[in-house]
Design an enzyme around this catalytic site. Structure first.
Site, PDB file in Angstrom:
ATOM      1  N   GLU A   1       0.822  -1.214   0.000  1.00 42.96           N
ATOM      2  CA  GLU A   1       0.000   0.000   0.000  1.00 42.96           C
ATOM      3  C   GLU A   1       0.856   1.264   0.000  1.00 42.96           C
ATOM      4  OE1 GLU A   1      -3.070  -0.179   2.950  1.00 42.96           O
ATOM      5  OE2 GLU A   1      -4.036  -1.854   1.933  1.00 42.96           O
TER       6      GLU A   1
ATOM      7  N   LYS B   1     -15.721  -1.483   2.093  1.00 41.36           N
ATOM      8  CA  LYS B   1     -14.971  -1.735   0.851  1.00 41.36           C
ATOM      9  C   LYS B   1     -15.971  -2.237  -0.175  1.00 41.36           C
ATOM     10  CE  LYS B   1     -10.603  -3.346   2.928  1.00 41.36           C
ATOM     11  NZ  LYS B   1      -9.957  -4.560   3.500  1.00 41.36           N
TER      12      LYS B   1
END
Ligand code: PGA
Ligand code: ZN
Length: 426
Positions: free
Chosen positions: A209, A341
């Site tokens: 990330e 999400k």
């Protein structure tokens, strides 16, 4: 205004890990077309909607999405052609019915989500308004500019399991604007690198990330380094910047216990809860995600009783953006916040259902990207539209992450969205 869907195309593209994903294009009868790219997780929860992968070992290690692309162009296109792109709920419902499985495994949640997002974007283009505004009108939300929860140090599945806890994040909640908050985070990210260099912790490079993925002597070392980085960058812990942890503990949970292999110890559930309480006394931690395993409901209730008054306790793998699981969590008092999400559930309509449920219960929500991302900035608009007030996108490097942060900078300048964050955060 009727915005009739005229056709769909899908392209197999690559995500930020070099793994195939879909780009879906929707074409409307008035000639407008729009695309959306689909994210993909690595530390996935057991109860997520299912991505359709080709499984051909000779192509992208089995991770191709050519069948999902065909599903978009054939079955899904046939079902949604003629529908109104301005009616997101109807388009999403049609795809859910067409798929017919609870996990969207037949057509693929990746195929379905790509269509869902491309349709929303096409509608916004036709209306000549920003995407966040279209989404907010469709779902009746009160939009705001979100506070970013930003990855600085990575462990777990995103960084070769050097330490077990997956994310150590900074949240600059005590700054007056979004851009000041982002500036603070970038300073902290830079200071963290200096501390890692000074202490000689081998930098294995950048994790999935975009944050640092060093070899650290312990999980707690990450908290000490991050706290020091906040101070060295000139910010006040707690008042201005706090720490968030994403433990992603389902991924080091084994046989009812939590295995900290890097530290040579294994903890019982209540020992891990004790550890969190100790850390919360020592460091400015105000948010803990997936502190316990995705199936440990009794543990989650105890964790919430113990720490729910001092910090945000977020369920990610625990709830998987699933309204049924979230409802159960609310009823039991297990957690007090939900990670949202969109690809965990597979359509925008269901994503907004979960957001609404959290809001009704007075729970917090954090709109989140996946570790496998693309250059699509859709999530920035989704976070604004949701009114959730928080966004989690990863670190402040790599364009898959920055496309979202940079989009928020533009929205800060160009929109009337209000910035609601400022201390105290919790
Ligand atoms: P994932 O991780 O996208 O790899 O599942 C992100 C998270 O756990 O929040
Ligand atoms: Zn998580």
């Amino acid at each position: 205004m009727s915005l009739t869907i005229a056709g769909l195309r899908a392209l197999q593209i690559l995500d930020s890990r070099g793994v195939p994903t879909l780009e879906v294009e929707v074409r409307l009868s008035n000639g407008v077309s729009a695309t959306a790219q689909v994210p993909s997780g690595a530390s996935t929860g057991r109860y997520e909607a299912v991505e359709l992968r080709d499984g051909d070992p000779d192509r992208y290690a089995g991770k191709g999405v050519t069948q999902a692309c065909r599903n978009v162009e054939n079955e899904i296109a046939a079902a949604v052609t003629g529908l109104d792109a301005g009616d997101q709920a109807s388009v999403d419902r049609r795809m859910i019915e067409l798929d017919g499985t609870p996990s969207k495994s037949r057509l693929g949640a990746n195929a379905i989500l790509g269509v869902s997002c491309a349709v929303a974007r096409a509608a916004s283009q036709c209306k000549g308004e920003p995407l966040w505004q279209t989404l907010s009108c469709q779902f009746g939300t009160k939009p705001t500019l979100p506070l970013p929860m930003v990855n600085i140090l990575s462990g777990g599945l995103h960084a070769g399991r050097q330490v077990e806890f997956q994310d150590f994040l900074a949240v600059a909640h005590g700054l007056p604007t979004y851009s000041e908050s982002l500036h603070a985070i970038v300073s902290i990210h830079r200071e963290t690198r200096k501390i890692l260099d000074d202490r000689g912790f081998l930098l294995t490079g950048v994790a999935d990330e975009g944050g640092w993925g060093p070899v650290l002597p312990s999980n707690e070392a990450a908290l000490a380094i991050l706290t020091q980085a906040i101070e060295r960058a000139g910010f006040r812990p707690v008042q201005e910047v706090s720490i968030a942890i994403d433990a992603a503990s389902s991924h080091f949970h084994d046989g009812g216990r939590y295995v900290l292999r890097s530290e040579g110890r294994t903890l019982e559930v209540d020992e891990l809860i004790d550890l969190y309480a100790t850390w919360a006394d020592r460091y400015p931690i105000r948010s803990l995600e997936d502190g316990l395993d995705q199936d440990d409901w009794a543990g989650w209730v105890r964790l919430t009783q113990r720490l729910g008054g001092r910090m945000q306790l977020i369920g990610d793998d625990f709830f998987t953006t699933n309204a049924g699981r979230l409802q159960q969590g609310i009823a039991q008092g297990a957690a007090n916040a939900v990670l949202v999400k969109m690809n965990q559930i597979g359509t925008l309509t269901e994503t907004f259902e979960v957001l609404a449920l959290a809001a009704q219960a007075g729970w917090r929500a954090v709109v989140s990207a996946r570790s496998g991302e693309t250059e699509d900035s859709f999530l920035a608009d989704l976070a604004c539209a949701s009114g959730a007030g928080q966004i989690k996108v990863g670190s402040v490097t790599r364009s898959s992450r920055l496309s979202k942060y940079n989009r928020l900078l533009a929205l800060e300048r160009d929109s009337q969205l209000t910035w609601t964050a400022s201390s105290p955060w919790f």
